[in-house]
Design a protein around this motif. Structure first.
Motif, PDB file in Angstrom:
ATOM      1  N   LEU A  35       0.832  -1.206   0.000  1.00  0.00           N
ATOM      2  CA  LEU A  35       0.000   0.000   0.000  1.00  0.00           C
ATOM      3  C   LEU A  35       0.867   1.256   0.000  1.00  0.00           C
ATOM      4  CD1 LEU A  35      -2.854  -0.983   2.469  1.00  0.00           C
ATOM      5  CD2 LEU A  35      -3.088  -0.500   0.016  1.00  0.00           C
ATOM      6  N   LYS A  36       1.926   1.238   0.792  1.00  0.00           N
ATOM      7  CA  LYS A  36       2.856   2.381   0.817  1.00  0.00           C
ATOM      8  C   LYS A  36       3.512   2.563  -0.554  1.00  0.00           C
ATOM      9  CE  LYS A  36       4.059   1.737   5.657  1.00  0.00           C
ATOM     10  NZ  LYS A  36       5.100   1.232   6.569  1.00  0.00           N
ATOM     11  N   PHE A  37       3.946   1.466  -1.142  1.00  0.00           N
ATOM     12  CA  PHE A  37       4.566   1.499  -2.457  1.00  0.00           C
ATOM     13  C   PHE A  37       3.586   2.028  -3.502  1.00  0.00           C
ATOM     14  CE2 PHE A  37       5.950  -0.608  -6.430  1.00  0.00           C
ATOM     15  CZ  PHE A  37       7.259  -0.171  -6.479  1.00  0.00           C
ATOM     16  N   LEU A  38       2.339   1.556  -3.434  1.00  0.00           N
ATOM     17  CA  LEU A  38       1.305   2.002  -4.368  1.00  0.00           C
ATOM     18  C   LEU A  38       1.056   3.497  -4.235  1.00  0.00           C
ATOM     19  CD1 LEU A  38      -0.955   1.593  -6.436  1.00  0.00           C
ATOM     20  CD2 LEU A  38      -2.434   0.830  -4.544  1.00  0.00           C
ATOM     21  N   LYS A  39       0.945   3.986  -3.019  1.00  0.00           N
ATOM     22  CA  LYS A  39       0.723   5.429  -2.808  1.00  0.00           C
ATOM     23  C   LYS A  39       1.862   6.245  -3.421  1.00  0.00           C
ATOM     24  CE  LYS A  39      -2.972   5.072  -0.172  1.00  0.00           C
ATOM     25  NZ  LYS A  39      -4.235   5.079  -0.853  1.00  0.00           N
ATOM     26  N   GLY A  40       3.081   5.790  -3.253  1.00  0.00           N
ATOM     27  CA  GLY A  40       4.223   6.479  -3.847  1.00  0.00           C
ATOM     28  C   GLY A  40       4.156   6.476  -5.367  1.00  0.00           C
ATOM     29  N   LYS A  41       3.802   5.328  -5.942  1.00  0.00           N
ATOM     30  CA  LYS A  41       3.685   5.222  -7.397  1.00  0.00           C
ATOM     31  C   LYS A  41       2.547   6.096  -7.919  1.00  0.00           C
ATOM     32  CE  LYS A  41       7.030   2.624  -8.540  1.00  0.00           C
ATOM     33  NZ  LYS A  41       8.119   3.244  -9.291  1.00  0.00           N
ATOM     34  N   GLN A  42       1.451   6.192  -7.170  1.00  0.00           N
ATOM     35  CA  GLN A  42       0.330   7.043  -7.580  1.00  0.00           C
ATOM     36  C   GLN A  42       0.741   8.513  -7.586  1.00  0.00           C
ATOM     37  OE1 GLN A  42      -2.493   5.585  -4.674  1.00  0.00           O
ATOM     38  NE2 GLN A  42      -3.607   4.426  -6.235  1.00  0.00           N
ATOM     39  N   LYS A  43       1.522   8.929  -6.600  1.00  0.00           N
ATOM     40  CA  LYS A  43       2.014  10.311  -6.565  1.00  0.00           C
ATOM     41  C   LYS A  43       2.936  10.580  -7.751  1.00  0.00           C
ATOM     42  CE  LYS A  43       1.622  11.035  -1.608  1.00  0.00           C
ATOM     43  NZ  LYS A  43       2.336  11.194  -0.343  1.00  0.00           N
ATOM     44  N   TRP A 101       2.888   9.019 -10.600  1.00  0.00           N
ATOM     45  CA  TRP A 101       2.052   9.010 -11.800  1.00  0.00           C
ATOM     46  C   TRP A 101       1.322  10.340 -11.978  1.00  0.00           C
ATOM     47  CZ3 TRP A 101       1.843   6.467 -16.095  1.00  0.00           C
ATOM     48  CH2 TRP A 101       0.732   6.600 -16.923  1.00  0.00           C
ATOM     49  N   LYS A 102       0.796  10.865 -10.895  1.00  0.00           N
ATOM     50  CA  LYS A 102       0.076  12.139 -10.954  1.00  0.00           C
ATOM     51  C   LYS A 102       1.014  13.245 -11.445  1.00  0.00           C
ATOM     52  CE  LYS A 102      -2.949  15.055  -8.120  1.00  0.00           C
ATOM     53  NZ  LYS A 102      -2.414  16.369  -8.270  1.00  0.00           N
ATOM     54  N   LEU A 103       2.197  13.319 -10.862  1.00  0.00           N
ATOM     55  CA  LEU A 103       3.176  14.324 -11.281  1.00  0.00           C
ATOM     56  C   LEU A 103       3.554  14.130 -12.744  1.00  0.00           C
ATOM     57  CD1 LEU A 103       5.147  16.645 -10.690  1.00  0.00           C
ATOM     58  CD2 LEU A 103       6.769  14.908  -9.874  1.00  0.00           C
ATOM     59  N   TYR A 104       3.852  12.904 -13.119  1.00  0.00           N
ATOM     60  CA  TYR A 104       4.267  12.592 -14.485  1.00  0.00           C
ATOM     61  C   TYR A 104       3.188  12.993 -15.495  1.00  0.00           C
ATOM     62  CZ  TYR A 104       5.420   9.803 -18.596  1.00  0.00           C
ATOM     63  OH  TYR A 104       5.690   9.395 -19.869  1.00  0.00           O
ATOM     64  N   THR A 105       1.941  12.586 -15.258  1.00  0.00           N
ATOM     65  CA  THR A 105       0.873  12.897 -16.215  1.00  0.00           C
ATOM     66  C   THR A 105       0.589  14.393 -16.272  1.00  0.00           C
ATOM     67  OG1 THR A 105      -0.841  12.406 -14.560  1.00  0.00           O
ATOM     68  CG2 THR A 105      -0.224  10.633 -16.092  1.00  0.00           C
ATOM     69  N   GLU A 106       0.679  15.083 -15.140  1.00  0.00           N
ATOM     70  CA  GLU A 106       0.471  16.540 -15.148  1.00  0.00           C
ATOM     71  C   GLU A 106       1.526  17.234 -16.005  1.00  0.00           C
ATOM     72  OE1 GLU A 106       0.461  17.629 -11.017  1.00  0.00           O
ATOM     73  OE2 GLU A 106      -1.637  17.051 -10.735  1.00  0.00           O
ATOM     74  N   VAL A 107       2.787  16.820 -15.848  1.00  0.00           N
ATOM     75  CA  VAL A 107       3.875  17.443 -16.601  1.00  0.00           C
ATOM     76  C   VAL A 107       3.757  17.107 -18.093  1.00  0.00           C
ATOM     77  CG1 VAL A 107       6.385  17.440 -16.947  1.00  0.00           C
ATOM     78  CG2 VAL A 107       5.446  17.579 -14.642  1.00  0.00           C
ATOM     79  N   VAL A 108       3.496  15.867 -18.420  1.00  0.00           N
ATOM     80  CA  VAL A 108       3.350  15.484 -19.826  1.00  0.00           C
ATOM     81  C   VAL A 108       2.183  16.233 -20.453  1.00  0.00           C
ATOM     82  CG1 VAL A 108       2.765  13.587 -21.401  1.00  0.00           C
ATOM     83  CG2 VAL A 108       4.463  13.229 -19.598  1.00  0.00           C
ATOM     84  N   ASN A 109       1.055  16.302 -19.762  1.00  0.00           N
ATOM     85  CA  ASN A 109      -0.098  17.024 -20.301  1.00  0.00           C
ATOM     86  C   ASN A 109       0.196  18.511 -20.485  1.00  0.00           C
ATOM     87  OD1 ASN A 109      -1.764  14.785 -20.571  1.00  0.00           O
ATOM     88  ND2 ASN A 109      -2.579  14.986 -18.503  1.00  0.00           N
ATOM     89  N   LYS A 110       0.989  19.068 -19.580  1.00  0.00           N
ATOM     90  CA  LYS A 110       1.368  20.483 -19.706  1.00  0.00           C
ATOM     91  C   LYS A 110       2.226  20.692 -20.953  1.00  0.00           C
ATOM     92  CE  LYS A 110       3.783  22.196 -16.293  1.00  0.00           C
ATOM     93  NZ  LYS A 110       4.382  22.922 -15.161  1.00  0.00           N
ATOM     94  N   ILE A 111       3.087  19.744 -21.226  1.00  0.00           N
ATOM     95  CA  ILE A 111       3.991  19.867 -22.370  1.00  0.00           C
ATOM     96  C   ILE A 111       3.271  19.603 -23.691  1.00  0.00           C
ATOM     97  CG2 ILE A 111       6.030  18.867 -23.492  1.00  0.00           C
ATOM     98  CD1 ILE A 111       7.079  18.329 -20.590  1.00  0.00           C
ATOM     99  N   VAL A 112       2.521  18.525 -23.746  1.00  0.00           N
ATOM    100  CA  VAL A 112       1.886  18.180 -25.036  1.00  0.00           C
ATOM    101  C   VAL A 112       0.595  18.920 -25.278  1.00  0.00           C
ATOM    102  CG1 VAL A 112       2.959  15.899 -25.088  1.00  0.00           C
ATOM    103  CG2 VAL A 112       0.666  16.140 -24.164  1.00  0.00           C
TER     104      VAL A 112
END
Length: 112
Positions: free
Chosen positions: A85-93, A95-106
């Motif tokens: 669960l801890k690992f998943l929460k970290g991966k979700q954070k 992912w959120k950062l990654y998708t926000e940045v990619v969406n901002k760029i593209v």
């Protein structure tokens, strides 16, 4: 539409843990649910899934246990752990950062 396997590779572990966070599942059940929920975009093969599950088990993110099923068939189920669960929460954070940045760029044009 097919999605490049390289795009999927980085999110597969998070997706599997997310499914196991909803309920304990056996391998074929994970494959089937993932295929259904993704409209067949994620169509994992057993040869892809089981090494991921074994790696997650080795990291302490999941545990496995056997259940006797119908007609005496045994199935190996997987359950997410507190560490998972801890690992998943970290991966979700991440992912959120990654998708926000990619969406901002593209930009929004990619959704047209």
């Amino acid at each position: 539409m097919k999605v490049d396997k390289e795009l999927m590779r980085g999110s597969t572990t998070m997706i599997i843990l997310s499914l196991l966070n909803e309920e304990d599942m056996y391998g074929y059940q994970i494959i089937s649910k993932l295929k259904k929920l993704s409209d067949s975009i994620f169509n994992l093969k057993e040869g892809t899934l089981y090494p991921i599950l074994h790696g997650l088990e080795n990291k302490g993110c999941i545990i496995s246990y056997w259940v006797d099923g119908e007609a005496g068939r045994r199935r190996k189920y997987y359950r997410i752990t507190e560490e998972g669960l801890k690992f998943l929460k970290g991966k979700q954070k991440e992912w959120k950062l990654y998708t926000e940045v990619v969406n901002k760029i593209v930009g929004d044009f990619c959704y047209e």
